[in-house]
Design an enzyme around this catalytic site. Structure first.
Site, short mmCIF file in Angstrom:
data_model
loop_
_atom_site.label_atom_id
_atom_site.label_comp_id
_atom_site.label_asym_id
_atom_site.label_seq_id
_atom_site.Cartn_x
_atom_site.Cartn_y
_atom_site.Cartn_z
N CYS A 148 35.09 35.88 46.97
CA CYS A 148 34.55 37.00 46.48
C CYS A 148 34.16 36.84 44.87
O CYS A 148 33.23 36.99 44.35
CB CYS A 148 35.31 38.25 46.76
N HIS A 149 35.10 36.46 44.08
CA HIS A 149 35.13 36.27 42.89
C HIS A 149 36.04 35.18 42.52
O HIS A 149 36.28 35.08 41.08
CB HIS A 149 35.67 37.61 42.06
N GLY A 150 36.42 34.46 43.22
CA GLY A 150 37.20 32.92 42.88
C GLY A 150 38.48 32.91 42.44
O GLY A 150 38.99 32.16 41.86
#
Ligand code: FES
Length: 193
Positions: A151-153
């Protein structure tokens, strides 16, 4: 205000919009009744999940649902356990001081027994399910194995400990659990089988 000059098309739109809002309002009103029909919090808290881990090969991850949440069970190899020391300097909370786990899992393995990790597979940033990436080099060239949240690393090691400088604020949570039947089974949701 006179009726003359009122745009009839606009009035029709406003009437339709009011009807839709009314319907949504009715939906909210219905929520308390539905809630009353669900099991009590005490019943839900007592709910447990049992998993058979006797057929897990070394390195394998099994995911089961506990109270509707994914729980990852990993049978870690000695090589996988050795990576936990290698990455310790890159972690935000290597000693799990600010994370959620039972007292028996507050160690570098974050588990009752080093071989088995039992962890809520939920990213502590916004709740995505991180991907299990156990092989070295799978995410970055220096990757030692762990979890990667698409999703955001956010990145975690093979004990669910979060790396520095990623969006996730803390290590992934460890639920209460017990190993029993000669480590052939896991009971999630209770400290004792
Ligand atoms: S939800 Fe995992 S990094 Fe945002």
């Amino acid at each position: 205000m006179s009726e003359q000059g009122v745009d009839k098309g606009k009035r029709r739109f406003l009437t339709a919009a009011t009807t839709v809002v009314g319907a949504v309002g009715a939906g909210f009103v219905a929520v308390p009744f539905i809630k009353n029909m669900s099991p009590s919090e005490a019943v839900k808290a007592a709910a447990t999940t049992e998993a058979d881990i006797s057929k897990m090969d070394p390195g394998m991850q099994l995911t089961v649902l506990w109270q509707g949440k994914p729980v990852a069970i990993v049978r870690r190899t000695p090589e996988m356990l050795a990576t936990l020391d290698k990455v310790a300097g890159e972690l935000a909370d290597p000693n799990s001081s600010d994370s959620v786990q039972p007292a028996y899992a507050k160690n570098k393995y974050r588990s009752r027994k080093p071989e088995y990790l039992v962890m809520l597979s939920i990213c502590t940033h916004l709740g995505c399910v991180p991907l299990y990436k156990p092989k070295p080099g799978e995410v970055t060239p220096d990757w030692q194995g762990g979890y990667f949240c698409p999703c955001h690393g956010s990145k975690y090691d093979l004990a669910g400990r979060v790396f520095k400088n990623v969006p996730a604020p803390r290590n992934m949570d460890i639920p209460p659990y017990a190993l029993f039947d000669g480590d052939k089974k896991v009971l999630i949701g209770k400290d004792q089988a």
